[in-house]
Design a protein around this motif. Structure first.
Motif, PDB file in Angstrom:
ATOM      1  N   GLY A   1       0.778  -1.232   0.000  1.00 49.05           N
ATOM      2  CA  GLY A   1       0.000   0.000   0.000  1.00 49.05           C
ATOM      3  C   GLY A   1       0.804   1.274   0.000  1.00 49.05           C
ATOM      4  N   GLY A   2       2.119   1.157   0.110  1.00 43.07           N
ATOM      5  CA  GLY A   2       2.941   2.355   0.079  1.00 43.07           C
ATOM      6  C   GLY A   2       3.010   2.941  -1.320  1.00 43.07           C
ATOM      7  N   GLY A   3       3.639   4.113  -1.410  1.00 41.65           N
ATOM      8  CA  GLY A   3       3.778   4.762  -2.704  1.00 41.65           C
ATOM      9  C   GLY A   3       4.131   6.214  -2.571  1.00 41.65           C
ATOM     10  N   LEU A   4       4.037   6.915  -3.682  1.00 40.34           N
ATOM     11  CA  LEU A   4       4.314   8.348  -3.736  1.00 40.34           C
ATOM     12  C   LEU A   4       2.984   9.097  -3.681  1.00 40.34           C
ATOM     13  CD1 LEU A   4       6.170  10.798  -4.246  1.00 40.34           C
ATOM     14  CD2 LEU A   4       5.903  10.339  -6.701  1.00 40.34           C
ATOM     15  N   VAL A   5       2.890  10.051  -2.784  1.00 40.02           N
ATOM     16  CA  VAL A   5       1.662  10.824  -2.630  1.00 40.02           C
ATOM     17  C   VAL A   5       2.021  12.277  -2.357  1.00 40.02           C
ATOM     18  CG1 VAL A   5       1.493  10.316  -0.163  1.00 40.02           C
ATOM     19  CG2 VAL A   5      -0.582  10.883  -1.446  1.00 40.02           C
ATOM     20  N   GLN A   6       1.160  13.183  -2.791  1.00 37.96           N
ATOM     21  CA  GLN A   6       1.408  14.602  -2.556  1.00 37.96           C
ATOM     22  C   GLN A   6       1.043  14.975  -1.124  1.00 37.96           C
ATOM     23  OE1 GLN A   6      -0.765  16.810  -5.529  1.00 37.96           O
ATOM     24  NE2 GLN A   6       0.850  16.531  -7.051  1.00 37.96           N
ATOM     25  N   PRO A   7       1.641  16.025  -0.596  1.00 35.86           N
ATOM     26  CA  PRO A   7       1.249  16.499   0.738  1.00 35.86           C
ATOM     27  C   PRO A   7      -0.257  16.750   0.810  1.00 35.86           C
ATOM     28  CG  PRO A   7       3.242  17.606   0.027  1.00 35.86           C
ATOM     29  CD  PRO A   7       2.756  16.808  -1.156  1.00 35.86           C
ATOM     30  N   GLY A   8      -0.842  16.310   1.914  1.00 36.26           N
ATOM     31  CA  GLY A   8      -2.284  16.416   2.081  1.00 36.26           C
ATOM     32  C   GLY A   8      -3.043  15.195   1.614  1.00 36.26           C
ATOM     33  N   GLY A   9      -2.368  14.302   0.931  1.00 32.90           N
ATOM     34  CA  GLY A   9      -3.010  13.103   0.407  1.00 32.90           C
ATOM     35  C   GLY A   9      -3.144  12.002   1.442  1.00 32.90           C
ATOM     36  N   SER A  10      -3.658  10.872   0.983  1.00 30.97           N
ATOM     37  CA  SER A  10      -3.919   9.728   1.859  1.00 30.97           C
ATOM     38  C   SER A  10      -3.373   8.440   1.265  1.00 30.97           C
ATOM     39  CB  SER A  10      -5.435   9.562   2.076  1.00 30.97           C
ATOM     40  OG  SER A  10      -5.997  10.674   2.715  1.00 30.97           O
ATOM     41  N   LEU A  11      -3.039   7.535   2.147  1.00 33.42           N
ATOM     42  CA  LEU A  11      -2.668   6.167   1.771  1.00 33.42           C
ATOM     43  C   LEU A  11      -3.210   5.217   2.821  1.00 33.42           C
ATOM     44  CD1 LEU A  11       1.103   6.429   0.696  1.00 33.42           C
ATOM     45  CD2 LEU A  11      -0.827   5.888  -0.804  1.00 33.42           C
ATOM     46  N   ARG A  12      -3.448   3.987   2.406  1.00 36.39           N
ATOM     47  CA  ARG A  12      -3.845   2.946   3.349  1.00 36.39           C
ATOM     48  C   ARG A  12      -2.853   1.798   3.227  1.00 36.39           C
ATOM     49  NH1 ARG A  12      -8.858  -1.293   3.204  1.00 36.39           N
ATOM     50  NH2 ARG A  12      -9.299  -1.381   5.443  1.00 36.39           N
ATOM     51  N   LEU A  13      -2.132   1.556   4.306  1.00 29.35           N
ATOM     52  CA  LEU A  13      -1.180   0.456   4.337  1.00 29.35           C
ATOM     53  C   LEU A  13      -1.865  -0.801   4.862  1.00 29.35           C
ATOM     54  CD1 LEU A  13       1.999   2.207   5.809  1.00 29.35           C
ATOM     55  CD2 LEU A  13       1.167   2.145   3.448  1.00 29.35           C
ATOM     56  N   SER A  14      -1.441  -1.939   4.340  1.00 28.47           N
ATOM     57  CA  SER A  14      -1.943  -3.232   4.798  1.00 28.47           C
ATOM     58  C   SER A  14      -0.778  -4.103   5.226  1.00 28.47           C
ATOM     59  CB  SER A  14      -2.713  -3.937   3.679  1.00 28.47           C
ATOM     60  OG  SER A  14      -3.815  -3.181   3.246  1.00 28.47           O
ATOM     61  N   CYS A  15      -1.040  -4.956   6.196  1.00 28.63           N
ATOM     62  CA  CYS A  15      -0.046  -5.927   6.654  1.00 28.63           C
ATOM     63  C   CYS A  15      -0.763  -7.261   6.805  1.00 28.63           C
ATOM     64  CB  CYS A  15       0.569  -5.480   7.973  1.00 28.63           C
ATOM     65  SG  CYS A  15       1.674  -6.699   8.710  1.00 28.63           S
ATOM     66  N   ALA A  16      -0.541  -8.139   5.837  1.00 27.59           N
ATOM     67  CA  ALA A  16      -1.211  -9.431   5.835  1.00 27.59           C
ATOM     68  C   ALA A  16      -0.366 -10.453   6.580  1.00 27.59           C
ATOM     69  CB  ALA A  16      -1.453  -9.888   4.406  1.00 27.59           C
ATOM     70  N   ALA A  17      -0.983 -11.127   7.534  1.00 25.34           N
ATOM     71  CA  ALA A  17      -0.284 -12.138   8.329  1.00 25.34           C
ATOM     72  C   ALA A  17      -0.649 -13.532   7.850  1.00 25.34           C
ATOM     73  CB  ALA A  17      -0.652 -11.995   9.802  1.00 25.34           C
ATOM     74  N   SER A  18       0.339 -14.407   7.841  1.00 27.83           N
ATOM     75  CA  SER A  18       0.102 -15.812   7.508  1.00 27.83           C
ATOM     76  C   SER A  18       0.938 -16.682   8.432  1.00 27.83           C
ATOM     77  CB  SER A  18       0.451 -16.106   6.043  1.00 27.83           C
ATOM     78  OG  SER A  18       1.799 -15.791   5.775  1.00 27.83           O
ATOM     79  N   GLY A  19       0.425 -17.860   8.738  1.00 23.30           N
ATOM     80  CA  GLY A  19       1.136 -18.778   9.612  1.00 23.30           C
ATOM     81  C   GLY A  19       0.865 -18.560  11.089  1.00 23.30           C
ATOM     82  N   PHE A  20       0.125 -17.531  11.413  1.00 22.84           N
ATOM     83  CA  PHE A  20      -0.231 -17.272  12.801  1.00 22.84           C
ATOM     84  C   PHE A  20      -1.418 -16.307  12.810  1.00 22.84           C
ATOM     85  CE2 PHE A  20       1.396 -12.922  13.786  1.00 22.84           C
ATOM     86  CZ  PHE A  20       1.982 -12.645  12.559  1.00 22.84           C
ATOM     87  N   THR A  21      -2.028 -16.136  13.992  1.00 27.47           N
ATOM     88  CA  THR A  21      -3.203 -15.276  14.118  1.00 27.47           C
ATOM     89  C   THR A  21      -2.841 -14.004  14.864  1.00 27.47           C
ATOM     90  OG1 THR A  21      -4.633 -17.235  14.157  1.00 27.47           O
ATOM     91  CG2 THR A  21      -5.570 -15.162  14.961  1.00 27.47           C
ATOM     92  N   LEU A  22      -3.125 -12.870  14.250  1.00 30.05           N
ATOM     93  CA  LEU A  22      -2.764 -11.591  14.855  1.00 30.05           C
ATOM     94  C   LEU A  22      -3.430 -11.364  16.213  1.00 30.05           C
ATOM     95  CD1 LEU A  22      -2.824  -9.192  11.770  1.00 30.05           C
ATOM     96  CD2 LEU A  22      -0.821  -9.978  13.042  1.00 30.05           C
ATOM     97  N   ASP A  23      -4.575 -11.958  16.429  1.00 25.82           N
ATOM     98  CA  ASP A  23      -5.316 -11.754  17.680  1.00 25.82           C
ATOM     99  C   ASP A  23      -4.476 -12.035  18.926  1.00 25.82           C
ATOM    100  OD1 ASP A  23      -8.707 -12.835  16.785  1.00 25.82           O
ATOM    101  OD2 ASP A  23      -7.491 -11.106  16.227  1.00 25.82           O
ATOM    102  N   TYR A  24      -3.501 -12.927  18.819  1.00 29.53           N
ATOM    103  CA  TYR A  24      -2.750 -13.355  19.986  1.00 29.53           C
ATOM    104  C   TYR A  24      -1.510 -12.499  20.261  1.00 29.53           C
ATOM    105  CZ  TYR A  24      -5.706 -17.443  19.432  1.00 29.53           C
ATOM    106  OH  TYR A  24      -6.788 -18.277  19.299  1.00 29.53           O
TER     107      TYR A  24
END
Length: 120
Positions: free
Chosen positions: A8-31
């Motif tokens: 989700g990263g990238g180049l954006v102008q000041p004032g803009g928005s981005l949404r980063l994601s972090c996908a987990a595999s092999g384990f559950t983030l809840d713990y």
């Protein structure tokens, strides 16, 4: 195999928005306590936003308060960082971290990062 993959990263102008994601595999983030860190060139890695184990308590760096929001999707086992009103000072490599124990999987688990560049 336990893995965290940011996107989700990238180049954006000041004032803009981005949404980063972090996908987990092999384990559950809840713990785990989970969070986003960033590191700009020549600077130390710093906490941007974090969620305690269970996801009911969050914490933000003062510099991002009111602009960034951390969230977790239990169904997709994914951590997010919504970043609004981005500033050039937000330019950095962003990493997600899972910290804690589940069974015999204990420790700090990092993704490889996604680059965010804020520039006009």
């Amino acid at each position: 195999q336990l893995q965290l993959v940011e996107s989700g990263g990238g180049l954006v102008q000041p004032g803009g928005s981005l949404r980063l994601s972090c996908a987990a595999s092999g384990f559950t983030l809840d713990y785990y306590a989970i969070g986003w860190f960033r590191q700009a060139p020549g600077k130390e890695r710093e906490l941007v936003a974090g969620l305690a184990k269970g996801g009911r308590i969050n914490d933000y760096a003062e510099s991002v308060l009111g602009r960034f929001t951390i969230s977790r999707d239990q169904t997709n086992n994914t951590l997010y960082l919504q970043m609004n009103s981005l500033e050039p000072e937000d330019t950095a490599m962003y990493y997600c971290l899972a910290r804690g124990c589940s069974g015999d999987m204990c420790g700090d688990f990092w993704g490889r990062g996604t680059q965010v560049t804020v520039s006009s």
